[in-house]
Motif scaffolding. Structure first.
Motif, mmCIF file in Angstrom:
data_model
loop_
_atom_site.group_PDB
_atom_site.id
_atom_site.type_symbol
_atom_site.label_atom_id
_atom_site.label_comp_id
_atom_site.label_asym_id
_atom_site.label_seq_id
_atom_site.Cartn_x
_atom_site.Cartn_y
_atom_site.Cartn_z
ATOM 1 N N THR A 291 37.644 44.305 29.604
ATOM 2 C CA THR A 291 38.638 43.439 30.568
ATOM 3 C C THR A 291 39.162 42.409 29.545
ATOM 4 N N ALA B 246 38.423 44.546 43.565
ATOM 5 C CA ALA B 246 39.876 44.700 43.365
ATOM 6 C C ALA B 246 40.527 45.576 43.260
ATOM 7 N N TYR C 251 44.537 45.420 34.357
ATOM 8 C CA TYR C 251 43.264 44.724 35.210
ATOM 9 C C TYR C 251 42.943 43.625 34.351
ATOM 10 N N ARG C 252 42.787 42.238 34.977
ATOM 11 C CA ARG C 252 42.311 41.183 34.300
ATOM 12 C C ARG C 252 41.119 40.581 35.156
ATOM 13 N N SER C 253 40.163 40.228 34.824
ATOM 14 C CA SER C 253 39.092 39.614 35.451
ATOM 15 C C SER C 253 39.253 38.307 35.791
ATOM 16 N N SER C 254 39.962 37.455 35.303
ATOM 17 C CA SER C 254 40.069 36.175 35.501
ATOM 18 C C SER C 254 41.341 35.540 35.948
ATOM 19 N N SER D 290 45.056 35.828 38.426
ATOM 20 C CA SER D 290 45.741 36.468 39.523
ATOM 21 C C SER D 290 47.127 36.719 39.330
ATOM 22 N N ARG E 49 45.145 40.051 39.835
ATOM 23 C CA ARG E 49 44.209 40.975 39.066
ATOM 24 C C ARG E 49 44.562 42.221 38.461
ATOM 25 N N ASP F 122 42.749 40.771 45.028
ATOM 26 C CA ASP F 122 42.218 40.088 43.675
ATOM 27 C C ASP F 122 40.781 40.443 43.627
#
Length: 140
Positions: A24, A79, A100-103, A105, A107, A129
């Motif tokens: 991630t 998500a 995809y990013r975990s932190s 918005s 995500r 998210d």
């Protein structure tokens, strides 16, 4: 390397090397030429899973009718994103991608492009998210 699939239980297994675990942010890209929607009208493009976590990019002709979707298991709410209705058609080439990013918005962001068009972020039927930390997708 080109692959010729016969349409019955086709898969390319990337193995479970630790360098592919718990990535991630992640971007998944593929050129696809869907001739059908897959088993149960859902065709996997990329899936990574173990007993407690699963995420993947797939074409879908069930609830979203002719579109692209991605989901990633998270501790509380997964998500996910689903493209707008009729964003893909059969029997033609498409470039598809997801970030995809975990932190951050949002995500999950989906991108679709045909050979004669620019790749652009799709419009969505849903874009969630999720909440909680991403589950580990390490080998079982």
């Amino acid at each position: 390397m080109a692959r010729n699939f016969d349409g019955v239980d086709d898969v390319i297994n990337l193995g479970s090397d630790i360098s592919l675990d718990d990535l991630t942010p992640i971007t998944i890209c593929a050129w696809i030429y869907p001739e059908g929607w897959g088993e149960g009208s859902t065709g996997n493009i990329y899936v990574k899973q173990n007993l407690s976590n699963k995420y993947g990019l797939r074409v879908n002709n069930v609830a979203i009718t002719a579109g692209l979707e991605f989901s990633r298991a998270q501790a509380t709410v997964d998500a996910s994103a689903q493209s707008a209705i009729n964003t893909l058609a059969l029997n033609q080439w498409w470039f598809v991608a997801v970030t995809y990013r975990s932190s951050a918005s949002p995500r999950v962001q989906l991108y679709i492009g045909a050979p004669s068009a620019l790749v652009t972020e799709t419009t969505y039927t849903t874009q969630v998210d999720g909440s909680g930390s991403p589950g580990s997708d390490g080998a079982v």
